[in-house]
Write an enzyme that holds these catalytic residues in place. Sequence first.
Site, PDB file in Angstrom:
ATOM      1  N   ARG A 125      83.111  41.300  38.386  1.00 17.44           N
ATOM      2  CA  ARG A 125      84.145  41.736  39.242  1.00 17.44           C
ATOM      3  C   ARG A 125      84.748  40.484  38.994  1.00 17.44           C
ATOM      4  NH1 ARG A 125      81.570  41.863  45.299  1.00 17.44           N
ATOM      5  NH2 ARG A 125      81.527  39.842  44.981  1.00 17.44           N
ATOM      6  N   SER A 172      61.029  42.164  34.560  1.00 16.78           N
ATOM      7  CA  SER A 172      60.482  40.669  34.919  1.00 16.78           C
ATOM      8  C   SER A 172      60.343  40.016  34.255  1.00 16.78           C
ATOM      9  CB  SER A 172      59.081  40.630  35.488  1.00 16.78           C
ATOM     10  OG  SER A 172      58.406  39.785  35.760  1.00 16.78           O
ATOM     11  N   GLY A 231      62.467  36.576  34.331  1.00 15.68           N
ATOM     12  CA  GLY A 231      63.036  35.019  34.643  1.00 15.68           C
ATOM     13  C   GLY A 231      64.189  34.773  33.737  1.00 15.68           C
ATOM     14  N   LYS A 241      57.373  46.834  39.215  1.00 17.93           N
ATOM     15  CA  LYS A 241      57.898  46.009  39.863  1.00 17.93           C
ATOM     16  C   LYS A 241      57.839  44.984  40.544  1.00 17.93           C
ATOM     17  CE  LYS A 241      60.174  42.333  38.208  1.00 17.93           C
ATOM     18  NZ  LYS A 241      61.328  41.694  39.098  1.00 17.93           N
ATOM     19  N   HIS A 286      53.948  44.158  41.090  1.00 16.01           N
ATOM     20  CA  HIS A 286      53.779  42.747  40.196  1.00 16.01           C
ATOM     21  C   HIS A 286      54.280  41.947  40.862  1.00 16.01           C
ATOM     22  CE1 HIS A 286      56.100  40.130  37.551  1.00 16.01           C
ATOM     23  NE2 HIS A 286      55.293  40.242  36.864  1.00 16.01           N
ATOM     24  N   ASN A 287      55.128  41.683  41.781  1.00 11.54           N
ATOM     25  CA  ASN A 287      56.361  40.476  42.789  1.00 11.54           C
ATOM     26  C   ASN A 287      55.127  40.434  43.358  1.00 11.54           C
ATOM     27  OD1 ASN A 287      58.359  40.736  40.654  1.00 11.54           O
ATOM     28  ND2 ASN A 287      59.984  40.429  42.314  1.00 11.54           N
ATOM     29  N   GLU A 305      52.049  38.680  41.631  1.00 13.39           N
ATOM     30  CA  GLU A 305      52.647  37.196  41.509  1.00 13.39           C
ATOM     31  C   GLU A 305      53.022  36.421  43.599  1.00 13.39           C
ATOM     32  OE1 GLU A 305      57.237  35.362  41.278  1.00 13.39           O
ATOM     33  OE2 GLU A 305      56.736  36.960  39.648  1.00 13.39           O
ATOM     34  N   ARG A 324      54.313  31.707  52.951  1.00 13.95           N
ATOM     35  CA  ARG A 324      55.164  31.409  52.956  1.00 13.95           C
ATOM     36  C   ARG A 324      56.440  31.464  53.722  1.00 13.95           C
ATOM     37  NH1 ARG A 324      57.861  33.372  46.697  1.00 13.95           N
ATOM     38  NH2 ARG A 324      55.830  33.477  45.746  1.00 13.95           N
ATOM     39  N   HIS A 349      40.656  57.831  72.793  1.00 11.50           N
ATOM     40  CA  HIS A 349      41.022  58.503  71.515  1.00 11.50           C
ATOM     41  C   HIS A 349      40.512  58.668  70.739  1.00 11.50           C
ATOM     42  CE1 HIS A 349      44.740  56.065  72.009  1.00 11.50           C
ATOM     43  NE2 HIS A 349      44.485  54.956  71.709  1.00 11.50           N
TER      44      HIS A 349
END
Length: 484
Positions: free
Chosen positions: A35, A130, A132, A187, A190-191, A194, A292, A461
């Site tokens: 762009r 994947s 990088g 993917k 996969h992450n 990771e 994290r 319940h």
Amino acid sequence: MTEQCDIGLIGLAVMGQNLILNMADHGYQVAAYNRTTSKVDEFISGPAQGKSIVGCHSPEEFVKNLKRPRRMMMMVKAGQPVSQTIKQFVPLLEPGDIIIDGGNSYYPDTAGRIEELQSTGILYLGVGISGGEEGARHGPSIMPGGVEEAWPHVKDIFQGISAKVGPNNDIPCCQWIGAGGAGHYVKMVHNGIEYGDMQLICEAYSLLKDGLGLTNDELYDVFAQWNKGDLDSYLIEITRDIFSVADPKTGNALVDMVMDRAGQKGTGLWTAQSALELFVPTTLITEAVFARNLSALKEVRMRASKILSGPKNAIEEFRKTVNREAFIESVRQALYASKICSYAQGFFQLRAAAEKFGWDLKYGEIALLWRGGCIIRAAFLERINEAFNRDPGLENLLLDPYFKEAVESSQTGWRDSVATAAKIGISIPAISAGLTYFDGYRSDRLPHNLLQAQRDYFGAHTYERLDEEGVFHTDWLGLRREPE
């Protein structure tokens, strides 16, 4: 000159540039567009100079340079930028042309875009990539999904540029995944794995550095040794390397100068969210996401550290009495066993998603896709492929004879590591979650009979019984023993 390019790529950040250079190296003519057109000129006059790459300054020029059926690949930020790019280019395309999203898009978005484009005749692929920057340049792991009719038109290109594995280095880390958002879903998982891998390694590091008191040179030696055995992987390899790098500014170990505040882009969160929606216990990956989140609260933790304290002198006493070599081995066992549980959870989630969305996922092939090019590439992925070759219907990796033996033989060190961490006050949420999952998964009876009784008591319940079929409700209040 028009219609000269085999494929075009939109988005000239590092990943996009490296994929284009990879394609050009494999003999493909590639159209490049961004762009911000100044980036096109910089790319063409820089890394792309002299290669079979055509710089384009407008969407119209870009489309005119593509052979039919046009193959247009987007490497732009997930979400609104993808939608805007599609909207911009669709009027310039024809039925049979192919739009490829190579970013980390959320899999329902991919499925929705396929549906939206159906009436136009334009074919859409959601492709997980994947590896990088290095993988994009020299061979990534590629996970294509979407409209299968489009796959034959891009297969040679994607398999050509992908990483290769196998005895003869001729098995491409790129195979068709499935319809709809399957490629982006695989993917995403996969992450998520990771996230789990990285958190587990960080926890092993903490046990060895903060607990045992190893220096960075000693940590280098430990990880170098681990990388020669069952833990042989890209992440263990780069972790080893990190311990050897000095900070150019201070001369200290650079890793010790890095802020302990972790970033994330959302794919781990999506994996955890999907696990909750599928009612599958992907606990280790979810704990890695939470870890994290906790790391991001740096200022909060700094304040809390001045108020809250753990066990007194526990680490000092531990270091005085511990057998260092034996504890290092315990941590290795804990890391390996937890890693197996993480992958077991990830593949269990893939199976649940395949059942829900009607995907025919090939789990052994997926393991091989991750064997090269990607961030979680590891030697033991070969073992996962072998497990699914032995039993394509394998319910859980922990039930495979190899992984059963591997986890059970690591139990002593695994449990010792978790117990030691608790005693000396070191946080290892992912390793602990792995062990808790293993103990829960192997239990034929969990304490949730009490939970169901509680739910029935306060909310009617209902519950099931062990001794007869049906659904039951009890007036627990009426039958209870009155407290004295």
